[in-house]
Write a protein that holds these residues in place. Structure first.
Motif, mmCIF file in Angstrom:
data_model
loop_
_atom_site.group_PDB
_atom_site.id
_atom_site.type_symbol
_atom_site.label_atom_id
_atom_site.label_comp_id
_atom_site.label_asym_id
_atom_site.label_seq_id
_atom_site.Cartn_x
_atom_site.Cartn_y
_atom_site.Cartn_z
ATOM 1 N N LEU A 28 -78.157 -37.619 49.409
ATOM 2 C CA LEU A 28 -78.980 -38.519 50.346
ATOM 3 C C LEU A 28 -80.414 -37.891 51.080
ATOM 4 C CD1 LEU A 28 -76.086 -39.602 52.734
ATOM 5 C CD2 LEU A 28 -77.298 -40.964 50.967
ATOM 6 N N GLU A 29 -80.380 -36.786 50.439
ATOM 7 C CA GLU A 29 -81.977 -36.215 51.140
ATOM 8 C C GLU A 29 -83.028 -36.921 50.642
ATOM 9 O OE1 GLU A 29 -81.920 -31.945 49.892
ATOM 10 O OE2 GLU A 29 -80.109 -31.808 51.546
ATOM 11 N N PRO A 30 -83.175 -37.377 49.481
ATOM 12 C CA PRO A 30 -84.521 -37.956 49.078
ATOM 13 C C PRO A 30 -84.799 -39.351 49.782
ATOM 14 C CG PRO A 30 -83.190 -37.671 47.168
ATOM 15 C CD PRO A 30 -82.553 -37.140 48.222
ATOM 16 N N LEU A 31 -83.842 -39.785 50.677
ATOM 17 C CA LEU A 31 -84.087 -40.977 51.714
ATOM 18 C C LEU A 31 -84.938 -40.454 52.985
ATOM 19 C CD1 LEU A 31 -80.664 -42.916 51.594
ATOM 20 C CD2 LEU A 31 -82.908 -43.691 50.444
ATOM 21 N N PHE A 32 -84.947 -39.172 53.091
ATOM 22 C CA PHE A 32 -85.434 -38.753 54.321
ATOM 23 C C PHE A 32 -86.508 -37.757 53.973
ATOM 24 C CE2 PHE A 32 -81.052 -39.908 54.978
ATOM 25 C CZ PHE A 32 -81.249 -40.665 56.146
ATOM 26 N N THR A 33 -87.551 -38.100 53.176
ATOM 27 C CA THR A 33 -88.803 -37.478 52.808
ATOM 28 C C THR A 33 -89.921 -38.392 53.425
ATOM 29 O OG1 THR A 33 -88.717 -38.172 50.485
ATOM 30 C CG2 THR A 33 -87.884 -36.295 50.855
ATOM 31 N N PRO A 34 -91.012 -37.887 53.484
ATOM 32 C CA PRO A 34 -92.089 -38.693 54.342
ATOM 33 C C PRO A 34 -92.640 -39.493 52.861
ATOM 34 C CG PRO A 34 -92.565 -36.395 54.327
ATOM 35 C CD PRO A 34 -91.442 -36.519 53.922
ATOM 36 N N TRP A 35 -93.486 -40.333 53.523
ATOM 37 C CA TRP A 35 -94.372 -41.461 52.209
ATOM 38 C C TRP A 35 -95.404 -41.994 53.071
ATOM 39 C CZ3 TRP A 35 -93.003 -46.929 51.170
ATOM 40 C CH2 TRP A 35 -92.243 -47.333 52.229
ATOM 41 N N LYS A 36 -96.265 -42.507 52.174
ATOM 42 C CA LYS A 36 -97.682 -43.164 52.962
ATOM 43 C C LYS A 36 -97.639 -44.694 52.500
ATOM 44 C CE LYS A 36 -101.003 -39.731 54.214
ATOM 45 N NZ LYS A 36 -101.987 -39.117 54.189
ATOM 46 N N ILE A 37 -97.973 -45.484 53.498
ATOM 47 C CA ILE A 37 -98.474 -46.916 53.017
ATOM 48 C C ILE A 37 -99.856 -46.952 53.451
ATOM 49 C CG2 ILE A 37 -97.781 -49.190 53.253
ATOM 50 C CD1 ILE A 37 -95.166 -48.425 54.460
ATOM 51 N N GLY A 38 -100.802 -46.944 52.561
ATOM 52 C CA GLY A 38 -102.272 -46.760 52.572
ATOM 53 C C GLY A 38 -102.320 -45.257 53.475
#
Length: 685
Positions: free
Chosen positions: A5-15
């Motif tokens: 499940l760890e990939p679900l709890f990585t940061p990402w950006k929208i703009g």
């Protein structure tokens, strides 16, 4: 937390906006911050629910869609400045959670607006139509890209919006977005080139037959949606992110005709070839994210999957469309967290969208991270509490007004969006309460009683807790109901509620208790016809009673249709006999659920006898009366599914104990009536 499940709890950006993890609560009508089907205002109930979700480790929260033109009272969303000030005062509390908030703005419903019998009466009566216009202008609310039939009613057709009206919508989107930006909201989502709502109706060739700049070519049909994002960006700047709710493929064969999974059909809406071009066009117009699934209101089971739809039903198409854009892409639709995590790890997806699971359990993400999967109350995809817009032959949206005005409640969680009515209040004087019956009603009542400080004890006549949920969860596709059964049993054990199995109570007065709650369920109705003893009752079949290859199912309500569906999945040949003029002609069953079953039977040519009454059962056939004539139907077995009647265990007239009745023994209903009724009675003790 499990490693997968760890990939679900990585940061990402929208703009330029960073989101702490990939979990997205997608929008649901009723979870609104600025009111739903009422005067626009800052909605404290919606804010309470949104905050509770944000406090439980969700990365991005999308509240319920806000029509820029309010269907009730005709207000434009940008005109009420006070509610934005109230929102601004609340936003710091929200941001303490670390979550981000995008408010979803919608142009409205167009031909998908759920017309009810009351609305038909308002529209078809000239006097009432004029008088009702200030608070419900159906001519405006239902307006579409072109003149079209309404999804729900033949009596309230849609006219074409004018170009001038379109520009008013564009203006309100931009002004509303600016006010939201000033209130501290992190972004907005435009709703929607999705699900056959108004903006989507402009993009779909089977609805849009315009000859002006909003019709014809792909660029023209998507012009409304592109003008909206361009106007928002002009008003708010390029750094203010704008997401788009987007249906990758329409999955639609025609007006009121969806396409089932795996069906070979001709697409009349957006096919994948067009979607590949449209997604790039929308990105280039300025959208910063695509929040995706599939379907239209004509194929509603894609956007609102019932339990019959496969898990991850939209994921493959969303993964495909990601290859054609450079902006983040979110998928929704019966997503399994582990599968979504794998797709994110492989770069096939950016965010995982979940909706109704938050209604069933707003803390489910926290429980997931803590490895407490067994404590997550599952969503069973029933729509009974959250979105029970129902429709059958000759009837428009047959939904109670209270449900229309109060969506986003949950059949299984009585507290969701109604904590004013259902909240735990500790008992002033704890009592010992005997709960007679260990089905859902009994277990729910016992759990509420325990949480209030009472001392409940469950008496169950059979050898296991669950009642009819055991049979209801037996069909092959009912995994979510089996999860619910396991959840109830675990919660009762965890709460250390004493359970007496194989103990049939016959004398309520003999129970060592201060009060008694009776939850003894119901008994099946048996038709008084010759040969009735040859039939297998529905629960007997679900308990494993054998049947032959050709099986007549007497009763085409939800239970009968689900049994027929299961029989067909098993490779048998079901035949449905129903006395009404349509299948699943009952209130409370969402059109997304019922239309799937109707269209499945039509696609697979399952024989259906409507307006048919069972007259006699023989060895090898049944005789029914249909439209005044006698019809013999050859079969190997007959299953009876014609309903149930309450089976309450009555106490003595002069009992020393207060006796309360919950669940089907008080009145046959569904899981919603059982759960909510159990709460109501348990709160009175």
């Amino acid at each position: 937390m499990r490693r997968e499940l760890e990939p679900l709890f990585t940061p990402w950006k929208i703009g330029n906006v960073e989101v702490k993890n990939r979990i997205v609560m997608t929008s649901m009508g009723g979870t609104d911050l600025l009111g739903w089907m009422e005067n626009n205002h800052f909605d404290k109930a919606g804010a309470e629910f949104i905050l509770q979700v944000a406090e439980n480790n969700v990365g991005l929260v999308l509240p319920g869609c806000q029509p820029v033109y309010n269907p009730m009272f005709g207000q434009w969303l940008h005109q009420n400045k006070r509610m934005y000030r109230d929102l601004a005062a609340w936003m710091p509390e929200f941001h303490k959670t670390g979550a981000k908030l995008f408010v979803q703005l919608t142009a409205g419903f167009g031909r998908s607006f759920s017309v009810s019998p009351m609305m038909e009466a308002l529209y078809t009566n000239p006097v009432l139509r004029t008088l009702s216009k200030p608070f419900m202008d159906l001519d405006m609310i239902c307006a579409s890209a072109s003149a079209s039939p309404n999804r729900w009613s033949d009596k309230v057709p849609s006219r074409a919006l004018t170009a001038q009206e379109i520009q008013r919508f564009v203006y309100s989107f931009a002004q509303s977005a600016k006010l939201l930006q000033e209130a501290g909201v992190d972004g907005v989502e435009v709703h929607a080139v999705h699900e056959g709502y108004l903006l989507d109706q402009f993009t779909l060739p089977y609805v849009n037959r315009r000859q002006d700049e909003y019709g014809g070519s792909l660029e023209n049909r998507y012009r409304f949606a592109t003008q909206i994002v361009q106007a928002i960006k002009r008003e708010c700047g390029d750094d203010f992110p704008v997401s788009l709710r987007y249906s990758v493929v329409s999955k639609t064969k025609g007006m009121r005709q969806g396409a089932l999974p795996g069906e070979d059909y001709v697409e009349v809406g957006r096919d994948m070839a067009e979607s590949e071009k449209a997604a790039r066009l929308l990105q280039d117009a300025g959208y910063d994210m695509l929040n995706c699934d599939n379907g239209t209101y004509d194929a509603w089971y894609w956007a609102h999957p019932p339990i019959y739809m496969p898990e991850n039903c939209n994921l493959e198409d969303v993964e495909h469309i990601k290859e054609f854009v450079d902006i983040p892409v979110v998928a929704a639709g019966r997503l399994v967290p582990e599968v979504a995590a794998e797709a994110i790890a492989e770069g096939k997806l950016d965010g995982a969208g979940f909706a109704r699971q938050f209604l069933a359990d707003s803390e489910w993400v926290t429980k997931l991270t803590e490895g407490r999967d067994e404590d997550i109350r599952p969503c069973i995809l029933c729509h009974n509490g959250c979105f029970n817009l129902c429709h059958y032959e000759g009837v428009p949206n047959d939904q109670d007004l209270s449900d229309s005005l109060h969506m986003a409640r949950c059949a299984l969680n009585a507290q969701t969006m109604q904590t004013d009515k259902h909240h735990i209040k500790r008992a002033d004087r704890p009592k010992k309460v005997a709960v007679v019956g260990g089905g859902v009603g009994g277990m729910e009542a016992a759990l509420v009683l325990k949480e209030r400080g009472h001392d409940p004890v469950i008496y169950e006549a059979s050898g296991a807790l669950g009642g009819t949920l055991i049979q209801a969860s037996a069909e092959s596709y009912k995994g979510k109901l089996r999860d619910l059964l396991a959840w109830y049993r675990h919660q009762v054990e965890k709460a250390q509620i004493p359970v007496h199995l194989n103990e049939r109570v016959t004398d309520l007065d003999a129970l060592m208790a201060d009060e008694v709650i009776v939850a003894t369920g119901s008994t099946p109705i048996l038709l008084p016809v010759p040969g009735a003893e040859k039939m297998v009752e529905a629960c007997e079949f679900l308990d494993g009673a054998p049947v032959g290859e050709r099986v007549v199912v007497v009763g085409g309500g939800l239970t009968g249709c689900e049994i027929a569906y299961e029989l067909h999945l098993q490779g048998k040949r079901p035949i449905i006999v129903e006395m009404k003029n349509d299948l699943v002609a009952q209130k409370g069953v969402c059109l997304a659920n019922s239309s799937y079953l109707r269209e499945y039977f039509a696609l697979h040519q399952v024989p259906v006898y409507l307006n048919a009454t069972l007259k006699e059962v023989f060895d090898g056939e049944v005789v029914v009366e249909q439209d005044g004539r006698s019809v013999a139907i050859p079969c190997d077995s007959v299953i009876s599914s014609v309903g149930y009647r309450p089976a309450p265990l009555k106490g003595p007239k002069r009992s020393r104990k207060r006796v309360r009745y919950v669940g089907d023994c008080a009145g046959v209903g569904n899981l919603r009536t059982v759960v909510w009724g159990a709460w109501d009675e348990a709160m009175k003790v």
